[in-house]
Design an enzyme around this catalytic site. Structure first.
Site, PDB file in Angstrom:
ATOM      1  N   ALA A  78       0.699  -1.138  -0.016  1.00 49.77           N
ATOM      2  CA  ALA A  78      -0.065  -0.082  -0.165  1.00 49.77           C
ATOM      3  C   ALA A  78       0.670   1.126   0.098  1.00 49.77           C
ATOM      4  O   ALA A  78       2.336   1.676   0.187  1.00 49.77           O
ATOM      5  CB  ALA A  78      -1.144  -0.251   0.869  1.00 49.77           C
ATOM      6  N   GLY A 124       0.550  -4.734   1.105  1.00 47.12           N
ATOM      7  CA  GLY A 124      -0.653  -4.936  -0.556  1.00 47.12           C
ATOM      8  C   GLY A 124      -0.382  -5.384  -1.706  1.00 47.12           C
ATOM      9  O   GLY A 124      -1.002  -6.604  -1.921  1.00 47.12           O
ATOM     10  N   GLU A 127      -0.686  -9.001  -0.972  1.00 48.76           N
ATOM     11  CA  GLU A 127      -1.705  -9.388  -0.669  1.00 48.76           C
ATOM     12  C   GLU A 127      -3.090  -9.205  -1.985  1.00 48.76           C
ATOM     13  O   GLU A 127      -3.712  -9.978  -2.110  1.00 48.76           O
ATOM     14  CB  GLU A 127      -2.555  -8.505   0.361  1.00 48.76           C
ATOM     15  CG  GLU A 127      -1.771  -8.480   1.734  1.00 48.76           C
ATOM     16  CD  GLU A 127      -2.438  -7.506   2.385  1.00 48.76           C
ATOM     17  OE1 GLU A 127      -1.996  -6.673   2.042  1.00 48.76           O
ATOM     18  OE2 GLU A 127      -2.641  -7.570   4.388  1.00 48.76           O
ATOM     19  N   GLU A 147       4.006  -5.404   7.434  1.00 52.39           N
ATOM     20  CA  GLU A 147       3.599  -4.518   8.564  1.00 52.39           C
ATOM     21  C   GLU A 147       3.716  -4.450   9.902  1.00 52.39           C
ATOM     22  O   GLU A 147       3.794  -3.268  10.368  1.00 52.39           O
ATOM     23  CB  GLU A 147       1.484  -4.948   7.900  1.00 52.39           C
ATOM     24  CG  GLU A 147       1.399  -4.814   6.804  1.00 52.39           C
ATOM     25  CD  GLU A 147       1.192  -5.192   6.315  1.00 52.39           C
ATOM     26  OE1 GLU A 147       1.801  -6.713   5.771  1.00 52.39           O
ATOM     27  OE2 GLU A 147       0.625  -5.714   4.785  1.00 52.39           O
TER      28      GLU A 147
HETATM   29  C1  LIG Z   1      -2.838  -3.001   3.903  1.00 53.09           C
HETATM   30  C2  LIG Z   1      -1.707  -2.441   3.732  1.00 53.09           C
HETATM   31  C3  LIG Z   1      -0.241  -2.011   3.875  1.00 53.09           C
HETATM   32  C4  LIG Z   1       1.067  -1.628   3.087  1.00 53.09           C
HETATM   33  O1  LIG Z   1       0.697  -2.797   1.934  1.00 53.09           O
HETATM   34  S1  LIG Z   1       2.289  -1.418   4.481  1.00 53.09           S
HETATM   35  C5  LIG Z   1       3.363  -1.222   3.120  1.00 53.09           C
HETATM   36  C6  LIG Z   1       4.164  -2.739   3.273  1.00 53.09           C
HETATM   37  N1  LIG Z   1       4.890  -2.077   2.153  1.00 53.09           N
HETATM   38  C7  LIG Z   1       6.302  -1.962   2.747  1.00 53.09           C
HETATM   39  O2  LIG Z   1       6.469  -2.157   4.111  1.00 53.09           O
HETATM   40  C8  LIG Z   1       7.640  -2.213   2.220  1.00 53.09           C
HETATM   41  C9  LIG Z   1       8.091  -0.231   1.623  1.00 53.09           C
HETATM   42  N2  LIG Z   1       9.414  -0.437   0.855  1.00 53.09           N
HETATM   43  C10 LIG Z   1      10.754  -0.743   0.817  1.00 53.09           C
HETATM   44  O3  LIG Z   1      11.096  -1.577   1.872  1.00 53.09           O
HETATM   45  C11 LIG Z   1      11.270  -0.460   0.163  1.00 53.09           C
HETATM   46  O4  LIG Z   1      10.936   0.301  -1.116  1.00 53.09           O
HETATM   47  C12 LIG Z   1      12.258  -2.135  -1.290  1.00 53.09           C
HETATM   48  C13 LIG Z   1      12.399  -2.713  -0.204  1.00 53.09           C
HETATM   49  C14 LIG Z   1      10.666  -3.139  -1.384  1.00 53.09           C
HETATM   50  C15 LIG Z   1      13.166  -1.045  -2.001  1.00 53.09           C
HETATM   51  O5  LIG Z   1      13.879  -0.821  -1.467  1.00 53.09           O
HETATM   52  P1  LIG Z   1      15.182   0.159  -2.627  1.00 53.09           P
HETATM   53  O6  LIG Z   1      15.209  -0.875  -3.592  1.00 53.09           O
HETATM   54  O7  LIG Z   1      16.008   0.779  -1.185  1.00 53.09           O
HETATM   55  O8  LIG Z   1      13.988   1.361  -3.338  1.00 53.09           O
HETATM   56  P2  LIG Z   1      13.459   2.350  -2.728  1.00 53.09           P
HETATM   57  O9  LIG Z   1      14.450   3.834  -2.977  1.00 53.09           O
HETATM   58  O10 LIG Z   1      13.432   2.137  -1.058  1.00 53.09           O
HETATM   59  O11 LIG Z   1      12.235   2.316  -2.863  1.00 53.09           O
HETATM   60  C16 LIG Z   1      11.884   3.259  -4.902  1.00 53.09           C
HETATM   61  C17 LIG Z   1      10.835   4.088  -5.031  1.00 53.09           C
HETATM   62  O12 LIG Z   1       9.246   3.477  -3.895  1.00 53.09           O
HETATM   63  C18 LIG Z   1       8.945   4.652  -2.890  1.00 53.09           C
HETATM   64  N3  LIG Z   1       8.149   3.315  -2.522  1.00 53.09           N
HETATM   65  C19 LIG Z   1       8.892   2.145  -1.972  1.00 53.09           C
HETATM   66  N4  LIG Z   1       7.742   1.678  -1.331  1.00 53.09           N
HETATM   67  C20 LIG Z   1       6.529   2.210  -1.351  1.00 53.09           C
HETATM   68  C21 LIG Z   1       5.415   2.200  -1.079  1.00 53.09           C
HETATM   69  N5  LIG Z   1       5.219   1.141  -0.309  1.00 53.09           N
HETATM   70  N6  LIG Z   1       4.621   2.628  -1.093  1.00 53.09           N
HETATM   71  C22 LIG Z   1       4.789   4.266  -0.639  1.00 53.09           C
HETATM   72  N7  LIG Z   1       5.757   4.755  -1.835  1.00 53.09           N
HETATM   73  C23 LIG Z   1       7.049   3.647  -1.703  1.00 53.09           C
HETATM   74  C24 LIG Z   1       9.935   4.783  -2.459  1.00 53.09           C
HETATM   75  O13 LIG Z   1       9.812   5.690  -1.298  1.00 53.09           O
HETATM   76  C25 LIG Z   1      11.256   5.163  -3.331  1.00 53.09           C
HETATM   77  O14 LIG Z   1      10.797   6.541  -3.990  1.00 53.09           O
HETATM   78  P3  LIG Z   1      11.663   7.880  -3.597  1.00 53.09           P
HETATM   79  O15 LIG Z   1      12.300   7.146  -5.017  1.00 53.09           O
HETATM   80  O16 LIG Z   1      10.635   8.815  -3.950  1.00 53.09           O
HETATM   81  O17 LIG Z   1      12.122   7.717  -2.465  1.00 53.09           O
END
Ligand SMILES: C/C=C/C(=O)SCCNC(=O)CCNC(=O)[C@H](O)C(C)(C)COP(=O)(O)OP(=O)(O)OC[C@H]1O[C@@H](n2cnc3c(N)ncnc32)[C@H](O)[C@@H]1OP(=O)(O)O
Length: 271
Positions: A78, A124, A127, A147
């Protein structure tokens, strides 16, 4: 007139901003296209997923659907910017309900659905993959429900679909630790069905092997599994027998059995 019995049917496909929809050889391909955010599922993306589910429903050419993502990830969850802006428990509950509803629509599609996972399928994103019938992962893909590390819990179906798929103990391992499992471990856990070099190619191969079979039988088999899930065995078996009855009444059943007896490949018409 050549097509005098056919209705003029125009499938209306909305203009999507964050995904594309294409159909080739009866395989509908939905590609999330928000690579700059690793295909994070914003409200807009979720709404477009609901719309594309409706399109798939209506598209007679779509007989298997594959969901995939452009760029480095299937979907990294998400949208955390939107989650950060949730002001109170009621807004957050609505947000979870929105995701749940969209994924329920995908889960309810009458055709087989496959998630083709490369890179990350987290939160998500996983999911969404769990709302599909089958999951195919590329070597090196990372899957998880992180999460609790954010002070959240999975809210788009993960606490329900994951234990139903792989069992309570294995699901709680992933949910409590939030760890990423790689494709090979996901395969051992039963979280994915297949692992290949290229997730999309592997998913297309899987789709081809499904497409050889009778379309109505596929829909009825899925319906039997889905409807039986929440029921006790006796009730569920009754549903199975009813749907077996429907299947046996199709033209394709006659063709399938005739083809077997004539030692040739069947030609199913979806009738
Ligand atoms: C009900 C449901 C709830 C949920 O789903 S809660 C969310 C669960 N997901 C997460 O916690 C994962 C979040 N993302 C990460 O941990 C990391 O990403 C990764 C390990 C997947 C990849 O890391 P890396 O290769 O270092 O890439 P990066 O610089 O973190 O990401 C590239 C761009 O993508 C954006 N991004 C990644 N995941 C999300 C997200 N879930 N929501 C919004 N943006 C996201 C970042 O911020 C960044 O953006 P910019 O280049 O502008 O800094």
């Amino acid at each position: 007139m050549e097509h005098e019995h056919e209705h003029e049917f125009i499938l209306e496909i909305p203009e999507f901003q964050h995904l594309t929809y294409e159909v080739e050889g009866n395989i509908a391909l939905v590609t999330l296209r928000r690579p700059e955010a690793l295909n994070a599922l914003s409200r807009e993306v979720l709404e477009e997923l609901a719309q594309v589910a409706e399109v798939i429903h209506q598209d007679p050419e779509a007989r298997v659907a594959i969901f995939t993502g452009e760029g480095r990830a299937f979907a990294a969850g998400a949208d955390l910017k939107e989650i950060a802006a949730l002001k109170d428990p009621f807004m957050a509950r609505e947000y979870a309900l929105l995701g749940q509803q969209v994924f329920a629509e995908i889960a309810a599609l009458p055709i087989p659905t496959i998630a083709a996972i490369h890179g990350y399928a987290l939160g998500g994103g996983l999911e969404l993959a769990l709302a599909c019938d089958l999951r195919v992962a590329a070597k090196g893909a990372k899957l998880g429900l992180p999460e609790v590390g954010l002070g959240l819990i999975p809210g788009f179906g993960g606490t329900q679909r994951l234990p139903r798929l792989i069992g309570r103990g294995r699901a709680l391992d992933l949910i409590f630790t939030g760890r990423h499992v790689e494709a090979e471990e996901a395969l051992q856990l039963g979280l994915v069905n297949r692992v290949g070099e290229d997730a999309l190619e592997e998913a297309k191969r899987l789709a081809q092997s499904i497409l050889k079979n009778a379309p109505i039988a596929l829909a009825l088999a899925k319906e039997s599994v889905v409807r039986g899930e929440g029921l006790d065995l006796a009730e569920a078996l009754e549903i199975e027998a009813d749907l077996f009855g429907y299947a046996a009444a199709t033209e394709d059943m006659k063709e399938g059995v005739r083809a077997f007896l004539e030692k040739r490949a069947p030609e199913f018409k979806g009738e």
